[in-house]
Design a protein around this motif. Structure first.
Motif, mmCIF file in Angstrom:
data_model
loop_
_atom_site.group_PDB
_atom_site.id
_atom_site.type_symbol
_atom_site.label_atom_id
_atom_site.label_comp_id
_atom_site.label_asym_id
_atom_site.label_seq_id
_atom_site.Cartn_x
_atom_site.Cartn_y
_atom_site.Cartn_z
ATOM 1 N N GLU A 206 0.871 -0.962 -0.065
ATOM 2 C CA GLU A 206 0.117 -0.024 -0.024
ATOM 3 C C GLU A 206 0.814 1.233 -0.056
ATOM 4 O OE1 GLU A 206 -3.294 2.468 0.207
ATOM 5 O OE2 GLU A 206 -2.890 0.551 -0.708
ATOM 6 N N THR A 207 2.069 1.450 0.735
ATOM 7 C CA THR A 207 2.757 2.434 0.825
ATOM 8 C C THR A 207 3.367 2.611 -0.611
ATOM 9 O OG1 THR A 207 3.357 2.028 3.198
ATOM 10 C CG2 THR A 207 4.704 3.213 1.724
ATOM 11 N N GLY B 288 3.341 5.483 -5.707
ATOM 12 C CA GLY B 288 3.193 5.492 -7.263
ATOM 13 C C GLY B 288 4.624 4.947 -7.681
ATOM 14 N N MET B 289 5.278 4.092 -6.845
ATOM 15 C CA MET B 289 6.501 3.437 -7.275
ATOM 16 C C MET B 289 6.571 1.978 -7.655
ATOM 17 S SD MET B 289 8.886 4.867 -4.188
ATOM 18 C CE MET B 289 9.096 6.867 -3.937
ATOM 19 N N SER B 290 7.329 1.558 -8.593
ATOM 20 C CA SER B 290 7.513 0.151 -9.113
ATOM 21 C C SER B 290 8.411 -0.360 -7.911
ATOM 22 C CB SER B 290 8.285 0.127 -10.076
ATOM 23 O OG SER B 290 9.694 0.715 -10.208
ATOM 24 N N GLN B 291 8.477 -1.667 -7.717
ATOM 25 C CA GLN B 291 9.389 -2.382 -6.664
ATOM 26 C C GLN B 291 10.939 -2.014 -6.815
ATOM 27 O OE1 GLN B 291 8.682 -6.605 -7.358
ATOM 28 N NE2 GLN B 291 6.949 -6.514 -5.487
ATOM 29 N N SER B 292 11.047 -1.637 -8.014
ATOM 30 C CA SER B 292 12.577 -1.246 -8.446
ATOM 31 C C SER B 292 12.929 0.213 -7.830
ATOM 32 C CB SER B 292 12.762 -1.238 -9.935
ATOM 33 O OG SER B 292 12.948 -2.532 -10.375
ATOM 34 N N ILE B 293 11.961 1.074 -7.973
ATOM 35 C CA ILE B 293 12.311 2.530 -7.488
ATOM 36 C C ILE B 293 12.058 2.311 -6.237
ATOM 37 C CG2 ILE B 293 11.043 4.758 -7.665
ATOM 38 C CD1 ILE B 293 12.803 3.898 -10.190
ATOM 39 N N PHE B 294 10.909 1.643 -5.418
ATOM 40 C CA PHE B 294 10.896 1.658 -4.044
ATOM 41 C C PHE B 294 12.116 1.125 -3.201
ATOM 42 C CE2 PHE B 294 8.901 -0.116 -0.283
ATOM 43 C CZ PHE B 294 8.395 1.064 0.267
ATOM 44 N N ALA B 295 12.645 0.185 -3.992
ATOM 45 C CA ALA B 295 14.122 -0.382 -3.553
ATOM 46 C C ALA B 295 15.301 0.541 -3.624
ATOM 47 C CB ALA B 295 14.442 -1.639 -4.266
ATOM 48 N N LEU B 296 15.329 1.254 -4.495
ATOM 49 C CA LEU B 296 16.419 2.314 -4.706
ATOM 50 C C LEU B 296 16.235 3.412 -3.789
ATOM 51 C CD1 LEU B 296 16.292 2.850 -8.515
ATOM 52 C CD2 LEU B 296 18.585 1.841 -7.236
ATOM 53 N N VAL C 248 12.852 -6.260 -1.872
ATOM 54 C CA VAL C 248 11.249 -5.816 -1.760
ATOM 55 C C VAL C 248 10.526 -6.780 -2.057
ATOM 56 C CG1 VAL C 248 9.777 -4.169 -2.712
ATOM 57 C CG2 VAL C 248 11.970 -3.451 -2.210
ATOM 58 N N GLU C 249 10.831 -7.506 -3.249
ATOM 59 C CA GLU C 249 9.936 -8.879 -3.660
ATOM 60 C C GLU C 249 9.639 -9.623 -2.585
ATOM 61 O OE1 GLU C 249 12.009 -10.413 -7.138
ATOM 62 O OE2 GLU C 249 11.441 -8.704 -8.533
ATOM 63 N N SER C 250 10.829 -10.018 -1.634
ATOM 64 C CA SER C 250 10.715 -10.883 -0.804
ATOM 65 C C SER C 250 9.778 -10.480 0.512
ATOM 66 C CB SER C 250 12.264 -11.315 -0.079
ATOM 67 O OG SER C 250 12.715 -11.806 -1.137
ATOM 68 N N TRP C 251 9.781 -9.199 0.589
ATOM 69 C CA TRP C 251 9.216 -8.417 1.868
ATOM 70 C C TRP C 251 7.557 -8.691 1.091
ATOM 71 C CZ3 TRP C 251 11.506 -3.007 1.983
ATOM 72 C CH2 TRP C 251 13.056 -3.297 2.728
ATOM 73 N N GLU C 252 7.287 -8.219 -0.066
ATOM 74 C CA GLU C 252 5.903 -8.506 -0.387
ATOM 75 C C GLU C 252 5.372 -9.874 -0.583
ATOM 76 O OE1 GLU C 252 5.314 -5.688 -3.931
ATOM 77 O OE2 GLU C 252 5.951 -4.179 -2.625
ATOM 78 N N ALA C 253 6.244 -10.800 -0.642
ATOM 79 C CA ALA C 253 5.950 -12.127 -0.661
ATOM 80 C C ALA C 253 5.720 -12.727 0.537
ATOM 81 C CB ALA C 253 6.829 -13.071 -1.719
#
Length: 105
Positions: free
Chosen positions: A46-47, A52-60, A69-74
């Motif tokens: 949700e954050t 409005g960020m992709s996983q890649s941008i959020f990770a950066l 980030v993928e592991s957190w969301e999984a």
């Protein structure tokens, strides 16, 4: 007398005054909110959606890898304290990344 020498003398006098009970030390008190113990998969997604960020941008933005980030969301892993603090800050203030020059649109 040099400025450095004068400051040293004043500091030594302050130390002496304190040791003799003539003055109290200056203190600053902080009330720090504890880092949340956990953050849910839904909170992370949700954050990221609100920002409005992709996983890649959020990770950066967080300074982690996209795989993290993928592991957190999984639900395989949970963010550490620093990441939880930053995610919480971004939940409270979605403008945080832009406000502090982390992201520029």
């Amino acid at each position: 007398m040099s400025k450095m020498r004068q400051e040293l003398i004043e500091s030594m006098q302050e130390l002496l005054d304190y040791s003799e009970g003539k003055i109290d030390l200056r203190t600053t008190k902080f009330n720090i909110s504890p880092v949340c113990d956990t953050i849910s998969v839904e909170d992370i997604k949700e954050t990221r959606r609100v920002l409005g960020m992709s996983q890649s941008i959020f990770a950066l933005v967080l300074g982690v890898s996209k795989k993290t980030v993928e592991s957190w969301e999984a639900g395989r892993y949970t963010p550490d304290g620093a990441a939880r603090r930053l995610i919480t800050i971004m939940q409270l203030d979605p403008t945080f990344p832009e406000k502090y020059g982390i992201v520029q649109k």
